[in-house]
Design an enzyme around this catalytic site. Structure first.
Site, PDB file in Angstrom:
ATOM      1  N   LYS A  42       0.801  -1.233   0.000  1.00  0.00           N
ATOM      2  CA  LYS A  42       0.000   0.000   0.000  1.00  0.00           C
ATOM      3  C   LYS A  42       0.830   1.278   0.000  1.00  0.00           C
ATOM      4  CE  LYS A  42      -3.354  -1.182  -0.515  1.00  0.00           C
ATOM      5  NZ  LYS A  42      -3.691  -1.909  -1.778  1.00  0.00           N
ATOM      6  N   HIS A  97       7.546  -7.504  -1.852  1.00  0.00           N
ATOM      7  CA  HIS A  97       7.234  -6.902  -0.550  1.00  0.00           C
ATOM      8  C   HIS A  97       8.122  -7.514   0.546  1.00  0.00           C
ATOM      9  CE1 HIS A  97       3.770  -4.819  -2.049  1.00  0.00           C
ATOM     10  NE2 HIS A  97       2.950  -5.845  -2.085  1.00  0.00           N
ATOM     11  N   SER A 127      -4.849   2.594   4.212  1.00  0.00           N
ATOM     12  CA  SER A 127      -5.023   1.931   2.916  1.00  0.00           C
ATOM     13  C   SER A 127      -5.019   0.405   3.091  1.00  0.00           C
ATOM     14  CB  SER A 127      -3.892   2.373   1.976  1.00  0.00           C
ATOM     15  OG  SER A 127      -4.031   1.784   0.716  1.00  0.00           O
TER      16      SER A 127
HETATM   17  P1  A3P Z   1      -5.283   4.393  -1.163  1.00  0.00           P
HETATM   18  O1  A3P Z   1      -5.862   3.132  -0.616  1.00  0.00           O
HETATM   19  O2  A3P Z   1      -4.845   5.330  -0.083  1.00  0.00           O
HETATM   20  O3  A3P Z   1      -6.168   5.068  -2.166  1.00  0.00           O
HETATM   21  P2  A3P Z   1      -0.116  -0.472  -3.627  1.00  0.00           P
HETATM   22  O4  A3P Z   1      -0.108  -0.419  -5.099  1.00  0.00           O
HETATM   23  O5  A3P Z   1       1.236  -0.438  -2.993  1.00  0.00           O
HETATM   24  O6  A3P Z   1      -0.991  -1.577  -3.103  1.00  0.00           O
HETATM   25  O7  A3P Z   1      -0.773   0.912  -3.109  1.00  0.00           O
HETATM   26  C1  A3P Z   1      -2.118   1.189  -3.348  1.00  0.00           C
HETATM   27  C2  A3P Z   1      -2.365   2.625  -2.959  1.00  0.00           C
HETATM   28  O8  A3P Z   1      -1.771   3.481  -3.963  1.00  0.00           O
HETATM   29  C3  A3P Z   1      -3.832   2.978  -2.930  1.00  0.00           C
HETATM   30  O9  A3P Z   1      -3.945   4.013  -1.940  1.00  0.00           O
HETATM   31  C4  A3P Z   1      -4.051   3.504  -4.340  1.00  0.00           C
HETATM   32  O10 A3P Z   1      -5.192   4.296  -4.481  1.00  0.00           O
HETATM   33  C5  A3P Z   1      -2.763   4.314  -4.507  1.00  0.00           C
HETATM   34  N1  A3P Z   1      -2.450   4.620  -5.908  1.00  0.00           N
HETATM   35  C6  A3P Z   1      -2.323   3.772  -6.949  1.00  0.00           C
HETATM   36  N2  A3P Z   1      -2.069   4.444  -8.088  1.00  0.00           N
HETATM   37  C7  A3P Z   1      -2.035   5.749  -7.769  1.00  0.00           C
HETATM   38  C8  A3P Z   1      -1.836   6.955  -8.521  1.00  0.00           C
HETATM   39  N3  A3P Z   1      -1.638   6.942  -9.820  1.00  0.00           N
HETATM   40  N4  A3P Z   1      -1.866   8.132  -7.848  1.00  0.00           N
HETATM   41  C9  A3P Z   1      -2.086   8.169  -6.515  1.00  0.00           C
HETATM   42  N5  A3P Z   1      -2.278   7.072  -5.756  1.00  0.00           N
HETATM   43  C10 A3P Z   1      -2.257   5.867  -6.368  1.00  0.00           C
END
Ligand code: A3P
Length: 285
Positions: A42, A97, A127
């Site tokens: 996240k 991870h 998140s």
């Molecule tokens: P939120 O749950 O706070 O919205 P990961 O890919 O490491 O699992 O992280 C997911 C998080 O990154 C989520 O956060 C997601 O919405 C956010 N995310 C993914 N793409 C993004 C982008 N282009 N801009 C901003 N946040 C992004």
């Protein structure tokens, strides 16, 4: 489905990991040309996968729009890795991870490049909590209060955020690491992409950066089925609980933390990060 695999003292979703897949990961023969995306869950993993896809395609959006992100940059430790690993133009994009203490020994045998993305742990916790409600391979998180305690204790799946960040940053002398934060990507995606291009030795023209900025925006990625996890069947992700691309903002923790939770978090953060030389451009207040 929610079976846990315990590995090196941390819990991982057994649905995606086995003893064999984890052994394979920690003994993986990295190549000097490999590029590894390393994150605590996240923290912006999918975002970085998308950014690197666009950097390596010189802004051509076709790979990002036709190949799922988990095929473009598969997870080293997961059971699907061997089937999905791709050789793209002489380099391989790999995601993990895993904590440094289990992966660094294999990585140190090569000159592979590592891109570490960190995010404000308060936003990571929020998140991650929402993701637990969506992902059926993760345990029921219970209340946010209960989940936050587990997060601070490091007993959530994938282990401690503090250990993850400090462990990987402790490898800065031994490995070729580019450190960037979710907040920096938010503030200046184009600038961060330019720095990444320099780190990777990729010449970037303005058209590549224009395309990258457009395609890697939250709105564009939320609508890209190859990056937003909408292709994952409902038995694995319960899409009725919310979206993987949830909010994509900085500081959402303020909508979730009570003053008591915030004070506890600050105490643990200060204790754990006291001696960590970390660029942390996020607001804890
Ligand atoms: P939120 O749950 O706070 O919205 P990961 O890919 O490491 O699992 O992280 C997911 C998080 O990154 C989520 O956060 C997601 O919405 C956010 N995310 C993914 N793409 C993004 C982008 N282009 N801009 C901003 N946040 C992004």
């Amino acid at each position: 489905m929610e079976v846990t695999e315990t590995f090196a003292g941390i819990s991982l979703p057994g649905h995606l990991h086995t003893k064999e897949s984890l052994h394979f990961a920690t003994t993986f023969p990295f190549r000097d040309s490999d590029v590894l995306i390393v994150t605590y869950p996240k923290s912006g993993t999918t975002w970085m996968q998308e950014i690197l896809t666009l950097l390596y395609s010189a802004g051509d959006v076709r790979p990002a729009k036709t190949i799922p992100n988990w095929v473009r940059a598969p997870w080293l430790e997961q059971i699907y890795f061997k089937d999905t690993l791709q050789d793209t133009a002489g380099h391989r994009l790999i995601t993990t991870h895993l904590p440094a203490r289990v992966l660094a020994p294999a990585l140190q045998q090569s000159k592979a490049k590592v891109i570490y993305v960190a995010r404000n742990p308060k936003d990571v916790a929020v998140s991650f909590y929402h993701f637990h409600r969506l992902a059926k391979f993760l345990p029921d998180p219970g209340s946010f209060d209960a989940f936050l305690l587990q997060f601070l204790e490091g007993t959530v799946q994938y282990g401690s955020w503090f250990e993850h960040v400090k462990g990987w940053l402790g490898q800065r002398q031994a490995l070729d690491i580019f450190y960037v934060t979710y907040e920096e990507l938010h503030q200046d995606l184009r600038g961060a992409a330019e720095h990444l291009g320099t780190f990777l030795g990729l010449p970037l023209g303005p058209e590549t950066l224009d395309s990258l900025e457009r395609h890697c925006s939250f709105a564009a990625m939320r609508d890209n089925a190859m990056a937003n996890y909408s292709l994952i069947p409902c038995e694995i992700m319960d899409h009725s609980q919310g979206r993987f691309m949830r909010k994509g903002v900085v500081g959402d923790w303020r909508q979730h933390f009570s003053p008591r939770q915030n004070a506890l978090f600050d105490r643990v953060y200060q204790r754990e990060m006291r001696d960590a030389a970390l660029r942390a451009p996020w607001s804890m207040a």
